[in-house]
Design a protein around this motif. Structure first.
Motif, PDB file in Angstrom:
ATOM      1  N   LYS A 190      -5.991  -6.370   7.181  1.00 56.54           N
ATOM      2  CA  LYS A 190      -4.743  -5.620   7.033  1.00 56.54           C
ATOM      3  C   LYS A 190      -4.060  -5.951   5.711  1.00 56.54           C
ATOM      4  N   LEU A 194      -3.319  -3.170   2.847  1.00 59.94           N
ATOM      5  CA  LEU A 194      -1.989  -2.868   2.328  1.00 59.94           C
ATOM      6  C   LEU A 194      -1.930  -3.032   0.816  1.00 59.94           C
ATOM      7  N   GLU A 206       4.813   1.236   8.130  1.00 56.66           N
ATOM      8  CA  GLU A 206       4.415   0.028   8.846  1.00 56.66           C
ATOM      9  C   GLU A 206       4.432   0.235  10.362  1.00 56.66           C
ATOM     10  N   ASN A 210      -0.618  -0.196  12.446  1.00 56.06           N
ATOM     11  CA  ASN A 210      -1.371  -0.950  13.449  1.00 56.06           C
ATOM     12  C   ASN A 210      -2.175  -0.033  14.358  1.00 56.06           C
TER      13      ASN A 210
END
Length: 644
Positions: A190, A194, A206, A210
């Motif tokens: 992750k 990013l 954000e 996920n």
């Protein structure tokens, strides 16, 4: 029982005050006896935790114990013995077995009877069919039938169902795939993802990333089990998708040692671009518009924004706002066409705290729905509201700063330090207009909105905040509360007279019930029609608006209305009920059908926000509900709560 007492806990969690059994009964739509039964069930389930305190004042949550209990509930739900987890385990097992599984073997592996397993399969069948799959059966062997892509969507769905409130966090995803290196490597993946996206000039949502990480984890896990989604589609991917897919491929190989197919990578890249990414970070607005948006899409958004600006008398004519919103809407349309919406953890708070901004977003969404022939849900409307709210915030459409008098008897330069600290911390909200360094203060002569003092005032005054000479965090919070109180009172006073003139004794009801929202709207609408305030088209428009998104902006009040201001005069038909009525997902005591005229357009924003705010305060609402037995007493109580 679990579902019922969870609703009770949710309501108690909204306040730190005592809540009576009667209020809980009204809110839950049950008897006080049932409330006591739910409380007993909570206490039994939570032992040895003391989750709810009972007294003659009612019930109140013990916050720490409640937090531990919620964590414990999630742990229990994740255990293989719980009914929901058994169903999910069956689905996972079927997903990993292309040739199917024997029902009897499944029952043995999960330590349940054959009849229990058959019941679990019936529950699983509902989820399976909702995902576009089917449950095939031949004798005692059951299997999943359908595409691999739909299997993955099903796995994603059941994982979200297991997460708190349906929202995902990285730790839960890591825990799900903890058996191998996949879960352990997700955090680093992750971070690198990013960094890569930021380097490519993307804004990242954000709240949604996920969800895409979950799809990446599922893809890597399924491919490792030789379950691929098949060859690439005939439709060529855009250059942007191909570039993201190429970089995604490198990251997945580096972190997980897995090579995904072109179609797998394309699918994940499409998820990223439609749910998570907005291009144009650190690029001029003109460049973003010409590079990423079609002229027709931009023109359509300008039309919609112009309509919204004219309808609600706000200034939305800003190129940067229109371009950023257009990029968001482009992705929203793509999600809606796939019936794959982004969840928004802020929907409830935005709707309740900023009803006018949310209403603007509903208007914009309604125009997009018509032009694109799609459906936009509450979560997506809330994302539009974030764009609108951010733009209005930048325009500084805020209340003026609150004026402040500082009383600090002279001792060296203590008053100077006190003023400097207050202005450094609260300068955007507070304007210090006088500093008094004497101990003999003429308190009655102080005309500032609030008084911040290091000495006690001789008489109690609502606008006086006593602080320590050396400011503490508690002092700052006390001043903030005073600022909020002044602003609240100021807003109420500004429109109190205007709001009151919109009520009419002929449009007031006490304890009026209806079987549905639409029936209630028609009932109130018919009364307004009889007085010549609105016509039938307004009533139909209010029902159509209600279908888009519930107008229960809080747990206490619903404000149905149409999105046109076609009334002959501005009026409010209002119902005050002792027993709450089901409205959308809420239960409300107050229903206010608002009809605005063209001449009342300017007052719409203030009246709308104020009406929601007044009836959102639980204590104020209870006072009005209990004491407003008729129209005169309703007006008296409304004036009272607006004056306090």
């Amino acid at each position: 029982m679990r579902a019922k007492y969870e609703r009770l806990l949710d309501y108690l969690a909204e306040t730190d005050d005592w809540v009576t059994a009667g209020e809980l009964a009204d809110r839950l739509g049950v008897t006080t006896r049932s409330v006591r039964s739910y409380v007993t069930s909570v206490k039994t389930a939570a032992k040895p935790l003391d989750v709810i305190t009972s007294s003659t004042s009612g019930y109140r949550l013990n916050r720490e114990a409640y937090a531990s209990f919620v964590t414990d509930l999630r742990t229990r739900d994740s255990e293989s013995g719980s009914p929901r987890e058994r169903v999910h385990s069956v689905i996972r097992a079927l997903g990993d077995a292309p040739s199917g599984l024997d029902v009897y073997d499944l029952a043995v592996s999960l330590y349940v009877s054959e009849s229990t397993m058959e019941a679990d399969l019936r529950k699983a069948k509902i989820l399976i069919e909702e995902a576009g799959l089917s449950l095939a059966r031949r004798g005692s062997v059951v299997s999943l039938a359908g595409s691999e892509l739909n299997r993955r969507r099903l796995l994603s769905r059941i994982f979200r169902d297991e997460s708190a409130q349906g929202f995902l966090d990285l730790e839960n995803i890591q825990r799900e795939f903890a058996s191998g290196d996949l879960g352990a490597n997700l955090g680093a993946f992750k971070s690198d993802l990013l960094a890569m996206l930021d380097g490519e000039g993307y804004f990242v949502n954000e709240y949604s990333i996920n969800n895409v990480l979950l799809h990446v984890a599922i893809a890597v896990d399924r491919v490792s089990k030789e379950q691929s989604i098949g060859p690439a589609e005939e439709r060529p991917a855009s250059e942007t998708i191909r570039e993201i897919a190429e970089r995604l491929d490198g990251l997945i190989r580096a972190h997980f040692g897995t090579a995904l197919s072109v179609r797998e990578l394309t699918y994940l890249s499409v998820l990223l671009t439609t749910r998570v990414l907005t291009p144009g970070h650190d690029q001029p607005t003109e460049t973003v518009a010409s590079t990423y948006l079609a002229d027709a899409d931009l023109a359509e958004m300008r039309r919609i924004v112009r309509l919204a600006s004219e309808e609600y008398l706000v200034d939305l004519d800003d190129d940067d706002f229109i371009v950023r919103l257009s990029l968001h809407i482009r992705n929203l349309v793509a999600r809606a066409q796939e019936n794959s919406y982004s969840r928004n953890p802020m929907t409830r708070s935005i709707k309740g705290s900023y009803p006018m901004i949310y209403e603007l977003a509903v208007f914009i969404a309604s125009q997009i729905q018509r032009s694109e022939d799609i459906t936009i849900n509450d979560d997506e409307i809330a994302y539009i509201a974030l764009h609108v709210g951010s733009h209005l915030e930048r325009q500084n459409l805020r209340e003026e700063r609150v004026t402040c008098a500082i009383v600090c008897p002279n001792y060296y330069d203590m008053h100077v330090m006190l003023r400097d600290k207050l202005e450094a911390e609260l300068g955007s909200e507070l304007q210090v207009d006088v500093v008094i360094t004497r101990a003999d203060v003429d308190w009655a002569a102080l005309s500032s909105d609030i008084v911040v003092t290091t000495i006690q005032a001789p008489t109690a005054r609502d606008n006086v905040v006593v602080i320590q000479p050396f400011l503490t965090a508690t002092d700052f919070e006390a001043v903030r509360r005073a600022i909020a109180t002044v602003r609240r009172h100021r807003r109420r006073m500004q429109i109190k007279d205007e709001l009151l003139q919109y009520f009419d004794e002929r449009l007031f009801w006490r304890n009026l019930t209806a079987p549905s929202e639409a029936v209630m709207i028609r009932t109130l609408g018919d009364s307004m029609r009889a007085l010549g305030v609105i016509d039938e088209s307004y009533v139909e428009g209010a029902i159509e608006r209600e279908r888009m998104s519930s107008t229960a902006f809080t747990d206490t009040i619903a404000v149905p209305h149409a999105m046109v201001m076609s009334a002959s005069r501005t009026a409010i038909a209002i119902v005050v009920n002792e027993t709450p009525m089901a409205w959308g997902e809420n239960r409300v005591n107050v229903i206010a059908l608002i009809a605005f005229s063209e001449s009342g357009r300017k007052a719409f924003q203030d009246v709308f926000d104020q009406l929601v705010e007044v009836f959102s305060d639980r204590d104020d609402l209870q006072r009005i509900v209990k004491r407003a037995s008729d129209f005169p007493s309703f007006i008296d109580e409304l004036v009272h709560v607006m004056d306090t």
